[in-house]
Design an enzyme around this catalytic site. Structure first.
Site, mmCIF file in Angstrom:
data_model
loop_
_atom_site.group_PDB
_atom_site.id
_atom_site.type_symbol
_atom_site.label_atom_id
_atom_site.label_comp_id
_atom_site.label_asym_id
_atom_site.label_seq_id
_atom_site.Cartn_x
_atom_site.Cartn_y
_atom_site.Cartn_z
ATOM 1 N N TRP A 1 59.888 -33.895 -7.775
ATOM 2 C CA TRP A 1 61.252 -33.288 -8.205
ATOM 3 C C TRP A 1 60.992 -32.027 -9.058
ATOM 4 O O TRP A 1 61.522 -31.142 -8.906
ATOM 5 C CB TRP A 1 61.840 -34.314 -9.106
ATOM 6 C CG TRP A 1 62.991 -33.907 -9.587
ATOM 7 C CD1 TRP A 1 64.241 -34.008 -9.198
ATOM 8 C CD2 TRP A 1 63.081 -33.320 -10.915
ATOM 9 N NE1 TRP A 1 65.327 -33.379 -10.063
ATOM 10 C CE2 TRP A 1 64.497 -33.065 -11.055
ATOM 11 C CE3 TRP A 1 62.368 -33.179 -11.980
ATOM 12 C CZ2 TRP A 1 64.975 -32.417 -12.087
ATOM 13 C CZ3 TRP A 1 62.962 -32.435 -13.199
ATOM 14 C CH2 TRP A 1 64.382 -31.942 -13.203
ATOM 15 N N HIS A 2 59.750 -32.043 -9.852
ATOM 16 C CA HIS A 2 59.369 -30.867 -10.757
ATOM 17 C C HIS A 2 59.066 -29.739 -10.082
ATOM 18 O O HIS A 2 59.103 -28.687 -10.479
ATOM 19 C CB HIS A 2 58.189 -31.351 -11.838
ATOM 20 C CG HIS A 2 58.720 -32.293 -12.855
ATOM 21 N ND1 HIS A 2 58.644 -33.617 -12.592
ATOM 22 C CD2 HIS A 2 59.075 -32.109 -14.098
ATOM 23 C CE1 HIS A 2 59.194 -34.072 -13.784
ATOM 24 N NE2 HIS A 2 59.398 -33.339 -14.623
ATOM 25 N N GLY A 3 58.292 -29.831 -8.704
ATOM 26 C CA GLY A 3 58.122 -28.576 -8.047
ATOM 27 C C GLY A 3 57.794 -28.981 -6.782
ATOM 28 O O GLY A 3 56.985 -30.117 -6.462
#
Lengths: 456, 346
Positions: A310-312
Site C-alpha cells: 500500500w505504501h508504494g
C-alpha cells in the site's frame, strides 16, 4: 498545495472566512457545498484532471452503497476503488515485476491510496450495517474529499466523520479555532523545523551510502526513523488542526510510536488509521485469530505484506511490510512473553528493529539497502559526519515522551501522546504560543521538501 | 497581546542570535571601494544555519582576530568571497589564521560575501593602495571560467557593484528601487539589526521567496563558460600591473578551489570547467601571477581519509562553503606555494 506552503496558508484563511460567512448567513447545506468545492479546488491545484477520478470513485461508492444489499452492487462498490488503485498505482509495477516493459506512463494521483481506502471502508461498513447509507451525495463527497485528510490521511472512517456532518453544532468557534491553530503549529514545527532539516542529512547518506562511515550510516538510519515520524505525524497534526478549526474532529494518527516496547505495540501506535483499517478490513475478514495459530500467522503476513505494498509500488515496501509481519508473528507466538527485559532496553531494541526496517522503506532499491546494511555490519570506513538536527530532534522526542510518561504516571493511565494546548486568553499561554510560532518562522527549512507520505 | 509579543521576542532572542545569517540585511555598503560591502564593526553572527562561527568581526567589519589601524604594515592581503570570509567556522580555523600560524606573517583578510573574481579584480587597486601588502596578495576564486562579457566588464570597470541580498537586482535605478534604498532599507536595517528574531524571520521569508543567499555559489558549480585567452590575459595583465605599481613589491596569487560533488559510486567529483581552468592557469603564468588549483588536493585528501572540503554538521555534505578541512587544505596549499616562491628566491 502543500500544507506548509504559503499558498495553502492563504487558501486555508479563505476557507475559514468562507465557512464563517456561510455559518453566519446561510445554512449547513451551503456550508458543506462550499467546503466540498474548496476541497476539490485544493485537490485540483495539483492536476485538475484527477478531480474527475475523485468524483468517479465517490459516485461509484455512493451508488453501490445505496444498493449494498445486492451482492453485485456491493462487489462493484468494493472492486471499483481497488481497480482505480490498481491501475493508477500498481499497473506498471505488476507489468515490470512480470518482466513486461510497459509503454504506458501513468501519473500517480496524489492521495489515491487514502481516498480509495475511505471509499472502500464506507461501502463495506454500509454492507455490514455498521453505518447507515448516506443518501446525501454532498455529505458523502465531502467525507471522501475533505481537504485536511484528502492527500495524506489520516484515513478517516465514515462512521466517525459522516455523523459529524449531520450534527448542527459543528461550527467554527473561538474555542475550536484556538485549539486548532495550536495543533497546526505543532504540525508545522514537526514538519518544517525537524523533518525537513533531517531530510538534508538522510538524503545525502541514502543517495551515496558507499561514501559513508558505518557510524554515520547508523546515524542516518536513526535520523530517517525520526524524519518519517515527524514528517507524517506533523502532516496528521496539521490535518487534525485544520479540521478542528472548521469544527470537525479527527482521531489521532500517532501515539508516541517510538515508546513502544515491542513491534505489536508499535503498530498500535504508528499510523493508527491505516493499521486499524488493515485490521478491520483485511486481517479480520481473512479470519484473524479465529482459525487457529497457523492461519493467524498467514493472515498477519498477508496483512503486513499488503500493508507494505500500500505504501508504494516497489518490492522494497513489500519486504519492509514482510519484516514487520515476521516480527509480529514471532512476538505473537514466542518471544513477547518469554523475554523479560528492562523497559528502556525493550524500547531501545524495538526502536533499533523498526529503524532497521526503515532502511528498506527509504532505500531506492534492494541493492542500496544491502549496501547500507553491509557497510554497517562490516564496519566500513568513509565520511564521518554528525548532524545537528538529529540531536535536536532526538532531544525533543525524548522530552515529549518523558512528558507523556509523567502525565500517565500521575493519572495512572496508559502512556498516551497529547497536544500541549494552552489557554490563549492568558499572557502565559499567548507568550508560549508566540514563542513557538517564532521558532517555526525562524528555524523552518525554507527549501522545497514535500511530505514523505504524499507519494503514497 | 502586546506583552506576550514582547515577552516572546525576549525569549526567542538568544536562539535567533545563533541562527541569523550575517549576509542579508546585516551587510552595509562600503564606501572606500576596497570591498563593495562589509559587516558592521564588531558585529557578532554565529551563523548556526550553516556551520558555526562564534566570533566577532573586527573594527572594519572583516573577519580578522585583530583590528586594523591606519598605516599598519600588512604582509599578506587575502581577498575573495564568503569562503575566505569564513563566516561558517571558528575564526582560528580560517585560512587567514591558519596562514598566520604557518607563516608568522601579518595577514589581513578582506574576504566578503559575493566578492567573486570580477568584483575583486575591479577592487584590487583600491585594496592594494589602502593596505599596501609587502609580500603577497592572495585572491580566492571558486570559478575560473568566464564569459567574454564578464571579462570585458572587468576591463571597462563596469562590473555591477555588489549591493544587497537579492540577485535579481540590477543597476537600473527605477523609482521603486530608489524608494527602497532611500527609505525602506534603512528603516528595515535599523529595526532588524536591533532584533535578532525579526532579522532571522526576515531572512527566512526572503529565502522562502526564492531569494536564496547562496544561489550564486550553486550556479558557479555548473559554469560552462569558456575563457577567451586574449581577454583573460588582458584582465590578468592589468591585475599584475596594479599589484606591481601600488603594492610594496607583493606577488599576486590566485587560488582556485572548485566545488565538489559526491558521486553515486562514492567517489568525489570536481565540478566546473576543467578546460577553462587550464586556460586560466596558463594565462596566469604568462602574466607573472601564481596560480593554485585545489582540485588535486581535494581529491587526494578524500581518497586518503574521506575528508570533504565543504559542508557542515548542519548542512548538506560536500556542498556550500568551505569547512574547517577545506580551509586547512586551502591554507596549506598556499603555504606550500609561498615556501616554493621563497625557496626559489633564496
Amino acid at each position: 498545495m502543500v500544507f506548509t506552503s504559503p499558498v495553502f496558508i492563504v487558501f486555508f484563511i479563505l476557507v475559514l472566512l468562507g465557512t464563517l460567512i456561510n455559518q453566519k448567513f446561510f445554512n449547513e447545506k451551503t456550508k458543506q457545498i462550499f467546503l466540498l468545492i474548496a476541497s476539490y479546488f485544493f485537490y485540483g491545484w495539483w492536476d485538475w484532471r484527477f478531480c474527475f477520478l475523485l468524483l468517479f470513485v465517490t459516485g461509484a461508492s455512493y451508488l453501490t452503497a445505496l444498493y449494498s444489499k445486492n451482492k453485485f452492487a456491493y462487489f462493484t462498490g468494493v472492486i471499483v476503488p481497488l481497480i482505480v488503485l490498481g491501475i493508477f498505482k500498481y499497473y506498471n509495477f505488476f507489468l515490470e515485476s512480470l518482466g513486461i516493459a510497459s509503454t504506458l506512463k501513468i501519473i500517480l494521483p496524489v492521495g489515491i491510496s487514502f481516498y480509495t481506502f475511505q471509499a472502500l471502508s464506507y461501502v463495506i461498513d454500509v454492507h455490514r450495517e455498521k453505518i447507515s447509507v448516506e443518501k446525501d451525495f454532498i455529505k458523502l463527497a465531502l467525507y471522501i474529499s475533505f481537504f485536511p485528510q484528502l492527500v495524506a490521511g489520516p484515513i478517516v472512517r465514515a462512521a466517525d466523520f459522516l455523523p459529524q456532518l449531520h450534527e448542527d453544532g459543528r461550527k467554527i468557534t473561538a474555542e475550536n479555532f484556538l485549539i486548532g491553530i495550536q495543533i497546526i503549529a505543532i504540525g508545522f514545527f514537526k514538519k518544517t523545523v525537524l523533518a525537513d532539516h533531517l531530510s538534508i542529512f538522510v538524503d545525502d547518506v541514502f543517495r551515496v551510502p558507499v561514501a559513508f562511515h558505518w557510524a554515520t550510516i547508523i546515524f542516518a538510519v536513526v535520523s530517517y526513523a525520526m524524519q518519517i515520524y515527524f514528517d507524517f505525524s506533523g502532516y496528521s497534526d496539521i490535518a487534525i488542526g485544520c479540521a478542528k478549526c472548521l469544527g470537525y474532529d479527527f482521531s489521532v494518527n500517532f501515539n508516541l510510536p517510538y515508546i513502544s516496547q515491542n513491534v505489536t505495540e508499535f503498530w498500535r501506535r504508528w499510523h493508527i488509521s491505516l493499521s486499524s483499517w488493515l485490521r478491520d478490513y483485511l486481517y479480520i475478514p481473512l479470519g484473524g485469530n479465529r482459525l487457529g495459530k497457523k492461519r493467524q500467522l498467514i493472515n498477519l503476513m498477508i496483512t503486513m505484506l499488503l500493508g507494505g505494498l500500500w505504501h508504494g509500488a516497489k518490492w522494497t515496501f513489500v519486504f519492509w511490510g514482510g519484516l514487520n509481519g515476521l516480527a509480529l508473528c514471532l512476538e505473537k507466538f514466542s518471544f513477547k512473553n518469554k523475554i523479560n527485559l528492562l523497559k528502556p532496553l525493550k524500547i531501545l531494541l524495538t526502536f533499533a528493529f523498526i529503524s532497521f526496517t526503515w532502511i528498506f522503506f527509504r532505500a531506492e532499491n534492494f541493492s542500496d539497502a544491502w549496501i547500507i546494511i553491509k557497510r554497517i555490519f562490516t564496519l566500513q570506513n568513509g565520511i564521518t559526519q554528525p548532524f545537528m538536527w538529529t540531536f535536536v530532534a532526538l532531544f525533543i522526542m525524548i522530552i515529549s515522551e518523558f512528558a507523556a510518561l509523567i502525565k500517565a504516571k500521575k493519572s495512572k493511565t496508559e502512556v498516551k501522546g497529547f497536544y500541549p494546548i494552552f489557554d490563549l486568553s492568558t499572557i502565559t499561554g499567548m507568550t508560549i504560543f508566540f514563542t513557538f510560532v517564532g521558532l517555526i518562522l525562524g528555524l523552518a527549512f525554507t527549501g522545497e521538501n514535500p511530505f514523505v507520505y504524499f507519494q503514497f | 497581546m502586546t506583552i506576550s509579543v514582547i515577552l516572546s521576542l525576549i525569549i526567542l532572542t538568544p536562539i535567533a542570535k545563533l541562527f541569523v545569517n550575517p549576509m542579508g540585511i546585516n551587510v552595509i555598503e562600503n564606501f572606500d571601494g576596497v570591498t563593495d560591502l562589509r559587516l558592521q564593526a564588531y558585529s557578532f553572527y554565529p551563523n548556526l544555519g550553516e556551520g558555526f562561527s562564534p566570533c566577532k568581526y573586527n573594527n572594519e567589519g572583516y573577519s580578522n582576530l585583530f583590528d586594523y589601524e591606519n598605516g599598519m604594515s600588512i604582509d599578506v592581503l587575502l581577498m575573495g568571497n564568503s569562503n575566505i570570509l569564513a563566516s561558517n567556522i571558528i575564526q582560528k580555523y580560517s585560512t587567514a589564521n591558519l596562514l598566520i600560524n604557518l607563516t608568522y606573517k601579518k595577514i589581513y583578510n578582506i574576504g566578503m560575501f559575493k566578492h567573486y573574481f570580477a568584483t575583486c579584480a575591479v577592487n584590487l587597486k583600491k585594496a592594494v593602495e589602502k593596505y599596501k601588502p609587502s609580500e603577497y596578495i592572495v585572491l580566492e576564486i571558486m570559478s575560473a571560467s568566464f564569459t567574454d562579457e564578464e571579462l570585458k566588464n572587468i576591463l571597462s570597470q563596469k562590473v555591477e557593484k555588489v549591493r544587497v541580498i537579492t540577485s535579481k537586482e540590477t543597476n537600473k535605478s527605477d523609482f521603486v528601487r530608489s524608494i527602497y534604498y532611500r527609505y525602506v532599507r534603512p528603516g528595515l536595517h535599523k529595526i532588524l539589526t536591533h532584533s535578532s528574531v525579526l532579522n532571522l524571520i526576515y531572512t527566512q521569508l526572503l529565502a522562502l521567496l526564492k531569494h536564496n543567499l547562496n544561489e550564486k555559489i550553486i550556479s558557479y558549480e555548473y559554469s560552462t563558460s569558456q575563457n577567451n585567452p586574449v581577454l583573460l590575459s588582458q584582465v590578468l595583465k592589468r591585475m599584475a600591473e596594479t599589484v606591481k605599481n601600488f603594492s610594496h613589491g607583493a606577488k599576486l596569487i590566485i587560488a582556485y578551489h572548485p566545488s565538489v560533488k559526491l558521486e553515486k559510486d562514492g567517489s568525489l567529483k570536481i565540478l566546473g570547467n576543467t578546460e577553462a581552468v587550464k586556460i586560466f592557469a596558463y594565462a596566469c603564468e604568462q602574466n607573472g601571477i601564481y596560480f593554485v588549483d585545489l582540485s588535486e588536493r581535494f581529491l587526494s585528501e578524500y581518497k586518503k581519509n574521506y575528508t570533504v572540503p565543504t559542508g557542515f554538521f548542519n548542512t548538506s555534505i560536500a556542498s556550500g562553503h568551505m569547512n574547517k578541512d577545506g580551509h586547512r587544505m586551502f591554507a596549506e596549499e598556499i603555504y606550500k606555494l609561498m615556501q616554493k616562491i621563497e625557496g626559489d628566491k633564496n
